[in-house]
Design a protein around this motif. Structure first.
Motif, PDB file in Angstrom:
ATOM      1  N   SER A  37       0.850  -1.136  -0.285  1.00  0.00           N
ATOM      2  CA  SER A  37       0.111  -0.060  -0.387  1.00  0.00           C
ATOM      3  C   SER A  37       0.913   1.453  -0.028  1.00  0.00           C
ATOM      4  N   GLU A  38       1.413   1.879   1.098  1.00  0.00           N
ATOM      5  CA  GLU A  38       2.047   2.657   1.582  1.00  0.00           C
ATOM      6  C   GLU A  38       3.664   2.563   2.022  1.00  0.00           C
ATOM      7  N   PRO A  39       4.122   2.005   0.786  1.00  0.00           N
ATOM      8  CA  PRO A  39       5.254   1.252   1.112  1.00  0.00           C
ATOM      9  C   PRO A  39       6.609   2.377   2.024  1.00  0.00           C
ATOM     10  N   ARG A  40       7.489   1.749   3.322  1.00  0.00           N
ATOM     11  CA  ARG A  40       8.104   2.540   4.039  1.00  0.00           C
ATOM     12  C   ARG A  40       9.523   1.906   4.565  1.00  0.00           C
ATOM     13  N   ASP A  41      10.365   2.331   4.145  1.00  0.00           N
ATOM     14  CA  ASP A  41      11.632   2.062   4.179  1.00  0.00           C
ATOM     15  C   ASP A  41      12.087   1.921   5.341  1.00  0.00           C
ATOM     16  N   VAL A  42      12.525   1.464   6.941  1.00  0.00           N
ATOM     17  CA  VAL A  42      12.642   1.743   7.694  1.00  0.00           C
ATOM     18  C   VAL A  42      14.089   1.919   7.924  1.00  0.00           C
ATOM     19  N   LEU A  43      14.578   1.683   6.913  1.00  0.00           N
ATOM     20  CA  LEU A  43      16.859   1.254   6.192  1.00  0.00           C
ATOM     21  C   LEU A  43      17.041   2.833   6.277  1.00  0.00           C
ATOM     22  N   ALA A  44      16.303   3.840   5.489  1.00  0.00           N
ATOM     23  CA  ALA A  44      16.016   4.904   5.108  1.00  0.00           C
ATOM     24  C   ALA A  44      17.025   5.776   5.772  1.00  0.00           C
ATOM     25  N   ASP A 142      19.707 -21.384   2.192  1.00  0.00           N
ATOM     26  CA  ASP A 142      18.791 -22.321   3.164  1.00  0.00           C
ATOM     27  C   ASP A 142      17.704 -22.830   2.891  1.00  0.00           C
ATOM     28  N   LEU A 143      16.464 -21.419   3.185  1.00  0.00           N
ATOM     29  CA  LEU A 143      15.955 -21.307   3.033  1.00  0.00           C
ATOM     30  C   LEU A 143      14.533 -21.778   1.248  1.00  0.00           C
ATOM     31  N   PHE A 144      14.929 -21.011   0.687  1.00  0.00           N
ATOM     32  CA  PHE A 144      14.852 -20.918  -0.522  1.00  0.00           C
ATOM     33  C   PHE A 144      14.909 -22.590  -1.392  1.00  0.00           C
ATOM     34  N   GLY A 145      16.041 -23.071  -0.714  1.00  0.00           N
ATOM     35  CA  GLY A 145      17.016 -24.790  -1.497  1.00  0.00           C
ATOM     36  C   GLY A 145      15.699 -26.106  -0.290  1.00  0.00           C
ATOM     37  N   ASP A 146      15.332 -25.586   0.489  1.00  0.00           N
ATOM     38  CA  ASP A 146      14.548 -26.515   1.244  1.00  0.00           C
ATOM     39  C   ASP A 146      13.068 -26.851   0.840  1.00  0.00           C
ATOM     40  N   PRO A 147      12.474 -27.847   1.174  1.00  0.00           N
ATOM     41  CA  PRO A 147      11.344 -28.199   0.938  1.00  0.00           C
ATOM     42  C   PRO A 147      10.468 -26.876   1.914  1.00  0.00           C
ATOM     43  N   LEU A 148      11.567 -26.786   3.068  1.00  0.00           N
ATOM     44  CA  LEU A 148       9.945 -25.608   4.303  1.00  0.00           C
ATOM     45  C   LEU A 148       9.604 -24.691   3.541  1.00  0.00           C
ATOM     46  N   ARG A 149       9.972 -24.307   2.271  1.00  0.00           N
ATOM     47  CA  ARG A 149      10.091 -23.155   1.337  1.00  0.00           C
ATOM     48  C   ARG A 149       8.402 -22.510   0.788  1.00  0.00           C
ATOM     49  N   THR A 150       7.611 -23.965   0.882  1.00  0.00           N
ATOM     50  CA  THR A 150       5.952 -23.706   1.445  1.00  0.00           C
ATOM     51  C   THR A 150       5.415 -22.900   1.776  1.00  0.00           C
ATOM     52  N   ARG A 151       6.288 -22.812   3.017  1.00  0.00           N
ATOM     53  CA  ARG A 151       5.926 -22.227   4.411  1.00  0.00           C
ATOM     54  C   ARG A 151       6.057 -20.825   4.237  1.00  0.00           C
ATOM     55  N   ILE A 152       6.313 -20.530   3.089  1.00  0.00           N
ATOM     56  CA  ILE A 152       6.477 -19.318   2.798  1.00  0.00           C
ATOM     57  C   ILE A 152       5.176 -18.681   2.578  1.00  0.00           C
ATOM     58  N   LYS A 153       4.642 -17.493   3.903  1.00  0.00           N
ATOM     59  CA  LYS A 153       3.018 -16.844   3.104  1.00  0.00           C
ATOM     60  C   LYS A 153       3.646 -15.477   3.563  1.00  0.00           C
ATOM     61  N   ALA A 154       2.444 -14.574   2.492  1.00  0.00           N
ATOM     62  CA  ALA A 154       1.935 -13.476   3.090  1.00  0.00           C
ATOM     63  C   ALA A 154       1.430 -13.322   3.676  1.00  0.00           C
ATOM     64  N   CYS A 155       1.095 -11.795   4.912  1.00  0.00           N
ATOM     65  CA  CYS A 155       0.300 -11.216   5.498  1.00  0.00           C
ATOM     66  C   CYS A 155      -0.787 -11.407   4.710  1.00  0.00           C
ATOM     67  N   GLU A 156      -1.832 -11.384   5.114  1.00  0.00           N
ATOM     68  CA  GLU A 156      -3.396 -11.996   4.365  1.00  0.00           C
ATOM     69  C   GLU A 156      -3.573 -10.196   4.917  1.00  0.00           C
ATOM     70  N   GLN A 157      -3.171  -9.591   5.724  1.00  0.00           N
ATOM     71  CA  GLN A 157      -3.705  -7.799   5.760  1.00  0.00           C
ATOM     72  C   GLN A 157      -3.634  -7.777   4.584  1.00  0.00           C
ATOM     73  N   PRO A 158      -4.631  -6.925   3.423  1.00  0.00           N
ATOM     74  CA  PRO A 158      -4.081  -6.699   1.453  1.00  0.00           C
ATOM     75  C   PRO A 158      -3.089  -5.309   2.170  1.00  0.00           C
ATOM     76  N   ASP A 159      -3.033  -4.312   3.424  1.00  0.00           N
ATOM     77  CA  ASP A 159      -1.980  -3.222   2.897  1.00  0.00           C
ATOM     78  C   ASP A 159      -1.043  -3.796   3.515  1.00  0.00           C
ATOM     79  N   CYS A 160      -0.574  -4.450   3.777  1.00  0.00           N
ATOM     80  CA  CYS A 160       0.635  -4.959   4.285  1.00  0.00           C
ATOM     81  C   CYS A 160       1.215  -6.283   3.486  1.00  0.00           C
TER      82      CYS A 160
END
Length: 201
Positions: A37-44, A142-160
């Motif tokens: 929605s309104e990206p805010r870079d906290v490393l800026a 390590d994460l992306f090359g492992d079957p565990l990657r199927t548990r990566i999800k996006a927060c269901e809050q539409p603006d997040c």
């Protein structure tokens, strides 16, 4: 304790960074809040990248980073985001982003040094920043090359849409944080029910 003149600064820094994605590699892309929605870079802000590395446990002291180094950290962050986003959506991993991960994972790691007298281990790094990049990139691989990657999800809050690793037993985690997006979603659902059935409460 914070003294009164800097009280607000101390209060603001408590939640400067979030480390609730379930993996170090996913905590880095989480430094861009509300990407959908309104990206805010906290490393800026100046010095924020160095503070994040220390808060993440990747450097013992507060590093002084130059422009090139902060740019490289941002490049790693976006590469992880692109791969994780593709994995979460069950798309093919983007080649250029994967190349960035592989390149940064090849940077030198810290070397462990055992002390015979105390039995303690000290990590020796010629370049603490490069070691930090390598550590994050290797965790991502390590994460992306492992079957565990199927548990990566996006927060269901539409603006997040923050990405996280669902480590719950039921694998039904829906939000990046129950305290943040979870409570917002439940509050919105409650208000919707009240509007639809105003006399039931």
């Amino acid at each position: 304790m914070c003294s009164k003149p800097v009280y607000m600064v101390c209060m603001l820094n408590i939640n400067e960074f979030r480390f609730n994605s379930g993996r170090l590699a996913l905590d880095l892309p989480a430094t861009v809040r509300r990407r959908a929605s309104e990206p805010r870079d906290v490393l800026a802000p100046e010095g924020a990248s160095a503070r994040w590395l220390r808060a993440a446990g990747l450097s013992a002291e507060l590093l002084v980073l130059n422009v090139d180094q902060t740019t490289r950290l941002s490049q790693l962050r976006e590469a992880i985001w692109k791969v994780a986003d593709a994995v979460a959506a069950e798309r093919k991993m983007p080649t250029a982003a994967v190349d960035t991960l592989n390149t940064m994972a090849a940077l030198p790691l810290a070397v462990p040094k055992l002390d015979a007298g105390s039995g303690t281990v000290e990590l020796i790094a010629d370049d603490s920043f490069q070691t930090a990049l390598a550590t994050i990139a290797r965790d991502a691989i390590d994460l992306f090359g492992d079957p565990l990657r199927t548990r990566i999800k996006a927060c269901e809050q539409p603006d997040c849409r923050m990405l996280f690793l669902d480590t719950s037993r039921s694998s039904r985690r829906r939000w990046c944080s129950m305290d943040r997006c979870g409570s917002r979603a439940k509050g919105a659902a409650f208000r919707t029910r009240n509007r639809q059935h105003p006399h039931e409460h």
